[in-house]
Design a protein around this motif. Structure first.
Motif, PDB file in Angstrom:
ATOM      1  N   THR A   1       0.915  -1.250   0.022  1.00  0.00           N
ATOM      2  CA  THR A   1      -0.007  -0.084  -0.121  1.00  0.00           C
ATOM      3  C   THR A   1       0.681   1.199   0.077  1.00  0.00           C
ATOM      4  OG1 THR A   1      -0.144   0.055   2.500  1.00  0.00           O
ATOM      5  CG2 THR A   1      -1.906  -1.271   1.352  1.00  0.00           C
TER       6      THR A   1
ATOM      7  N   ASN B   1      -2.885   7.744  -3.195  1.00  0.00           N
ATOM      8  CA  ASN B   1      -3.623   6.514  -2.906  1.00  0.00           C
ATOM      9  C   ASN B   1      -3.678   5.686  -4.100  1.00  0.00           C
ATOM     10  OD1 ASN B   1      -5.080   4.747  -1.328  1.00  0.00           O
ATOM     11  ND2 ASN B   1      -6.889   5.492  -1.972  1.00  0.00           N
TER      12      ASN B   1
ATOM     13  N   THR C   1      -5.215   7.568  12.387  1.00  0.00           N
ATOM     14  CA  THR C   1      -5.153   8.705  11.604  1.00  0.00           C
ATOM     15  C   THR C   1      -3.531   8.707  11.209  1.00  0.00           C
ATOM     16  OG1 THR C   1      -6.680  10.035  12.822  1.00  0.00           O
ATOM     17  CG2 THR C   1      -5.041  11.323  11.776  1.00  0.00           C
TER      18      THR C   1
ATOM     19  N   GLN D   1      -8.272  -7.090   2.867  1.00  0.00           N
ATOM     20  CA  GLN D   1      -9.538  -6.842   2.946  1.00  0.00           C
ATOM     21  C   GLN D   1     -10.459  -7.404   4.045  1.00  0.00           C
ATOM     22  OE1 GLN D   1     -11.553  -6.738  -1.016  1.00  0.00           O
ATOM     23  NE2 GLN D   1     -13.357  -6.260  -0.295  1.00  0.00           N
TER      24      GLN D   1
ATOM     25  N   LYS E   1       0.762   6.267   5.243  1.00  0.00           N
ATOM     26  CA  LYS E   1       0.548   5.940   3.873  1.00  0.00           C
ATOM     27  C   LYS E   1       0.487   7.210   2.877  1.00  0.00           C
ATOM     28  CE  LYS E   1      -2.755   4.105   0.604  1.00  0.00           C
ATOM     29  NZ  LYS E   1      -2.056   3.396  -0.371  1.00  0.00           N
TER      30      LYS E   1
ATOM     31  N   GLU F   1     -11.016  -3.180   7.781  1.00  0.00           N
ATOM     32  CA  GLU F   1     -12.147  -2.550   8.152  1.00  0.00           C
ATOM     33  C   GLU F   1     -12.481  -2.462   9.759  1.00  0.00           C
ATOM     34  OE1 GLU F   1     -17.134  -2.216   7.540  1.00  0.00           O
ATOM     35  OE2 GLU F   1     -15.954  -3.724   6.561  1.00  0.00           O
TER      36      GLU F   1
ATOM     37  N   VAL G   1      -5.511   1.199   5.166  1.00  0.00           N
ATOM     38  CA  VAL G   1      -6.100   2.697   5.251  1.00  0.00           C
ATOM     39  C   VAL G   1      -7.219   2.871   4.282  1.00  0.00           C
ATOM     40  CG1 VAL G   1      -5.772   4.875   4.960  1.00  0.00           C
ATOM     41  CG2 VAL G   1      -3.916   3.499   5.891  1.00  0.00           C
ATOM     42  N   ASP G   2      -8.411   3.461   4.750  1.00  0.00           N
ATOM     43  CA  ASP G   2      -9.523   3.566   3.995  1.00  0.00           C
ATOM     44  C   ASP G   2      -9.872   2.179   3.184  1.00  0.00           C
ATOM     45  OD1 ASP G   2     -11.845   4.816   2.888  1.00  0.00           O
ATOM     46  OD2 ASP G   2     -10.749   5.523   0.954  1.00  0.00           O
TER      47      ASP G   2
ATOM     48  N   ALA H   1      -2.916   6.544   8.414  1.00  0.00           N
ATOM     49  CA  ALA H   1      -3.245   7.346   7.084  1.00  0.00           C
ATOM     50  C   ALA H   1      -2.259   8.262   6.736  1.00  0.00           C
ATOM     51  CB  ALA H   1      -4.643   8.055   7.445  1.00  0.00           C
TER      52      ALA H   1
ATOM     53  N   PRO I   1      -5.003   0.113  -3.317  1.00  0.00           N
ATOM     54  CA  PRO I   1      -5.960   0.985  -2.513  1.00  0.00           C
ATOM     55  C   PRO I   1      -6.834   0.147  -1.727  1.00  0.00           C
ATOM     56  CG  PRO I   1      -6.266   1.557  -4.753  1.00  0.00           C
ATOM     57  CD  PRO I   1      -4.852   0.578  -4.616  1.00  0.00           C
ATOM     58  N   GLY I   2      -7.585   0.700  -0.916  1.00  0.00           N
ATOM     59  CA  GLY I   2      -8.587  -0.040  -0.028  1.00  0.00           C
ATOM     60  C   GLY I   2      -8.098  -1.022   1.012  1.00  0.00           C
TER      61      GLY I   2
END
Length: 959
Positions: free
Chosen positions: A254, A506, A493, A477, A499, A481, A514-515, A496, A510-511
């Motif tokens: 990432t 991003n 934070t 994945q 990254k 979350e 983070v986020d 994030a 991605p995914g």
């Protein structure tokens, strides 16, 4: 495809102009790269196989310009979903896979990211060194993937995680900038931050992050040996040397792309021993862990009965030898000598009484290897529960402090019961890390809700015990979350911002972390359900006759793509020859999955992509026994060919070699004339018309046939009252190599048997079955059962000489004619030649052959077992070298078919041909398969012999 990304064709054109390496966007490549070893599916934008660091940076720059995400990827054995994404995949498995430098004084090696772990271990073993982390996928996982995932393995008790073994990284940023990162002194940090380029901006951002979140980082991470979740921000702390390399370990692609790495090497114990402690339950084993942590052990691994039963069911007759119990701990010890390793093992064994365990101390390396196989294949073995139901990853590697493991496991069992779930627990008990695959209802209408509910409750439970959502496999994945349940908001934070410092746009995987993407999105069973009818023509008993379930059987653990030989393994010969994913068992299973889904592979049963991938499947069946999940690609191939050529013209080879028994029966009366033509220039025409490889010599028809000889010979005197047996006159023995049958008769009669052969021509239907002509295969087998029925009803043994035919009679017949009760009777009656001799008992004989090389037939390896043959060989020969790690390459009709010759030879070069070239003069070559003997005759100077012939020589009764 994200809306900001330009069309795939424009991106592919731009990448093709920027690099000279392979840039693939064809359906086959997209299908084989659409998932990893997780539950998730993402069709990639493109797949690029870089050949140099310059290729990597060029791809990164082009993708940044086009707004295309990038995913660096190794062997794709990731279980959390971090190695699948709708991105441009940088596939490092073909190139950038070298050891660049070994420094024995510093005990380090610089390696490229695509290097397979076992390749590194092979090269440094000469110096008495190894790389400590060793996940169960060590034969195929790449160092780059291990760094991306912070892989651990069974020996982390001794040598830690990957992060503990990384010195420095050469990386490329999203914009193509290259730099080396590692520990950074205060002066170096000031100098780097003063730069006016992207590197200066990076280091300024990292320094600011460290300063802002200093106390959060020091206080926010759980204290346990197996915390893999989240980013390793603690390595930016002053006390840890502002080590950017270690901070990047476990970032799952990432943040950056790795170009090379300097890794630590550790001394490898000269000798090892294994102590196995048996317990009443997995909880009892977990409770014992704290009392064992002070022992001088390299590993402390836990397994439960479910894994043992799964492996034993796959290998009947080779049951695992474990001490009494329902759960076990493996305690491995090492030493500079065997005596030291055993002494350490004895110290561990002495704890058995203290923790209430039974005990077994194993000194023999071969016996240790057999026991380790249970643990190493756990990820595959656990995918099917005892009742045959599917079990899935998703919550498979949580970790807690080892002293809390027993209590956590008790509460986890209660949680499983509350959700109505089942699974088999195993794992790295010494580090508090548990693996489990769970029977999530991923094919049910409420799949997403049930999956989310369980994972959320499980995350809360592990956090309550001070644990980590992931103790080895990463967040991906499946768990990203849920990270806010484990880490406070300010630390989230900080992740994030970390990254963003490396990847402000991003664009790197991605995914993930983070986020994150939702954990219940993109489940492959949900987003890619079958659109074709999946009821199979073969019985496919293991999957309830459902081809969709069969295609899901492969979970991507990737043993079939091993870069090195796995002891006792023959899988997957065509992949070993070509190195292409679509020629692996895993790749073919994914193609079948995508064919049924109809998205990427759109032509259904007419798919040329699936046909071409299966065209190089040798039908060796090695996957059936060597794949931890028991994928039976040979049967899936038969099923596909049956449907692909429905009401269509087939390749000519299907009409010639697929119906070989018919043509040999018709040609036998004219054997002399046929052989003359086959040896003349006209043979080129015959081969061209018959779809046969021009490089092949046509086999010689025998005269008389075995059946003709048997029916005309005089019955031996005094045969009345002997035990009757039926000798199966298979096509190859009967028409092409009748001396094998004659020698078998001589041996069996010398041992007191009354030998019979069926009154009429019989055939198992193998050649029709292997070419997908199931209607003909059923008719042929049914006619043969009609002939055999009186013998079967009397319980008379049926002895096979050709392993492929014997295997079909014993195993595959039930798949072809599942409703015929005589098939079960046949399977129970069939014996191999060695098994029948073993029942009779061979009298003591003098070895007639000093040295024998044995080529084990693939179907015997997969379906019949080889223990009886080994015992018989040891009786009739002196020194025996058994080749168990490679197919001969001919594989029935495969090596004879036009277009297959080169692959056939390359497969033989894996083990067989090198062994033959290295054989001492006078060495006898033994091969029971007619295909194996033919390959040996045509590619070497050796004249191979069947076991029946070797036994006849030893008894002095050659016919």
């Amino acid at each position: 495809m994200p809306s900001s990304v330009r069309p795939r064709s424009a991106l592919q054109e731009a990448l093709g102009a920027a690099v000279s390496c392979e840039v693939a966007g064809d359906p086959t490549t997209l299908a084989t790269h659409s998932t990893d070893a997780s539950n998730y599916r993402h069709v990639p934008l493109l797949v690029v196989r870089p050949e140099s660091a310059e290729d990597v940076t060029a791809v990164l720059r082009v993708c940044a310009e086009h707004g295309a995400p990038v995913l660096p990827r190794g062997a794709a054995t990731s279980i959390g979903g971090q190695a699948t994404n709708e991105a441009v995949i940088l596939d490092f498995t073909r190139h950038l896979n070298r050891v660049l430098e070994i420094d024995t004084d510093a005990r380090t090696a610089r390696v490229e990211p695509g290097l397979v772990l076992d390749r590194l271990r092979e090269q440094v073993a000469a110096y008495g060194l190894t790389f400590g982390p060793d996940p169960s996928t060590h034969s195929r996982c790449t160092i780059g993937g291990m760094i991306g995932n912070n892989a651990c393995g069974s020996h982390s008790v001794a040598w830690g995680k990957t992060v503990d073994n990384v010195r420095a990284l050469e990386i490329a940023l999203r914009d193509g900038t290259r730099l080396e990162v590692g520990p950074t002194s205060p002066d170096e940090l000031e100098s780097l931050c003063a730069r006016e380029d992207s590197v200066g901006q990076l280091y300024r951002s990292l320094r600011a992050l460290r300063d802002e979140y200093l106390s959060d980082i020091r206080l926010g991470f759980p204290k346990l040996p197996r915390r893999v979740s989240g980013y390793n921000l603690e390595y930016l702390l002053p006390e840890n040397g502002f080590d950017v390399a270690k901070a990047l370990v476990g970032t799952e692609g990432t943040c950056v792309t790795i170009l090379s790495a300097v890794v630590d090497l550790v001394p490898s114990p000269v000798s090892r021993a294994l102590v196995v402690l048996g317990f009443g339950s997995g909880i009892d084993a977990a409770d014992a862990v704290p009392a064992l942590l002070d022992l001088p052990v390299l590993t402390m691994e836990g397994i439960e009965m479910g894994l043992v039963q799964a492996l034993d069911a796959r290998k009947p007759g080779e049951e695992s030898k474990l001490p009494e119990g329902n759960a076990w701990l493996y305690l491995e010890t090492g030493g500079e000598s065997a005596a030291e390793a055993v002494e350490n093992a004895r110290r561990a064994a002495e704890r058995a009484d203290q923790v209430g365990a039974s005990v077994l101390l194993v000194e023999d390396p071969v016996a240790q290897r057999k026991l380790w196989r249970i643990r190493e294949e756990g990820a595959g073995l656990a995918t099917r529960l005892a009742d045959g139901s599917e079990a899935w990853s998703g919550w498979e590697d949580a970790a807690v402090p080892p002293e809390r493991l027993g209590q956590y496991l008790r509460e986890f069992d209660l949680l499983m019961d509350e959700h109505g779930r089942k699974g088999v627990v195993y794992g790295h008990f010494g580090d508090g890390c548990l693996h489990v695959r769970i029977d999530f209802p991923l094919a049910a209408p409420d799949a997403k809700q049930a999956y989310r509910a369980f994972l959320t409750d499980a995350a809360n439970l592990v956090v309550a015990h001070g644990g980590s959502l992931s103790g080895e496999h990463g967040d991906g994945q499946a768990r990203a979350e849920l990270l806010p349940l484990m880490f406070p908001p300010r630390l989230m934070t900080a992740f994030a911002e970390f990254k963003a410092a490396f990847d402000p746009g991003n664009g790197m995987n991605p995914g993930r972390v983070v986020d994150p993407a939702p954990l219940d999105a993109d489940l492959r069973t949900v987003i890619a359900p079958p659109v074709l009818p999946t009821r199979s023509r073969l019985a496919l008993h293991a999957d309830g006759g459902d081809l969709a379930a069969a295609s899901r059987r492969c979970v991507g653990v990737g043993k079939c793509v091993s870069a090195v030989s796995v002891s006792g393994g023959m899988m997957c010969p065509s992949y070993r020859a070509t190195g292409k994913e679509e020629h692996s068992t895993r790749g073919r299973a994914r193609l079948l999955f995508e064919m049924l889904a109809g998205d990427v592979i759109t032509d259904g049963w007419r798919s040329t992509e699936v046909r071409d991938a299966l065209d190089l499947c040798l039908g060796c069946k090695a996957c059936k026994s060597d794949c931890p999940v028991g994928v039976d690609m040979a049967s899936y191939r038969t099923e596909f060919l049956s449907r692909h050529y429905d009401r269509r013209l087939r390749p000519m080879a299907h009409y010639t070699m697929g119906a070989l028994p018919r043509w040999l029966r018709l040609g036998a009366p004219m054997a002399k004339a046929f052989n003359a033509v086959a040896a003349s220039p006209l043979s080129r025409v015959i081969k061209r018309l018959g779809g046969i490889a021009a490089e092949r010599d046509l086999p010689v028809l025998a005269s008389p046939t075995f059946r003709s000889w048997f029916t005309k010979r005089e019955a031996p005197q005094g045969s009345g009252g002997r035990t009757p047996i039926v000798l199966w006159p298979d096509t190859f023995t009967n028409y092409l190599d009748p001396q094998v049958g004659r020698d078998a008769v001589a041996v069996l009669e010398a041992l007191g048997y009354e030998v019979h052969i069926p009154a009429r021509n019989v055939c198992c239907g193998l050649t029709w079955h292997s070419t997908g002509q199931l209607g003909a295969a059923r008719r042929v087998l049914r006619r043969s059962l009609d002939v055999l029925q009186p013998w079967l009803e009397r319980g008379v043994p049926v002895v096979g000489l050709e392993p492929s035919c014997t295997a079909l009679l014993r195993k595959d017949g039930a798949e072809v004619l599942p409703d015929d009760p005589r098939v079960r009777m046949l399977g129970e009656s069939v014996r191999t030649f060695a098994e029948q001799i073993g029942e009779a008992g061979l009298p003591e004989v003098s070895s007639t052959e000093d040295r024998v090389i044995t080529q084990v037939h693939c179907h015997q390896h997969a379906d019949l077992g080889y223990d009886a043959d080994t015992r018989l060989l040891d009786s009739v020969a002196g020194e025996v070298q058994v080749l168990r790690e490679g197919c001969c390459g001919l594989a029935g009709n495969f090596g004879f078919e036009r277009g297959h010759y080169q692959v056939s030879v390359e497969v033989a070069e894996h083990q067989l041909l090198p062994a033959l070239r290295a054989a001492r003069p006078g060495t006898v070559v033994h091969a029971d398969g007619f295909s194996c003997r033919t390959q040996i005759r045509q590619l070497s100077e050796h004249e191979p012999a069947h076991l029946a012939s070797l036994t006849a020589r030893a008894l002095g009764c050659v016919s």
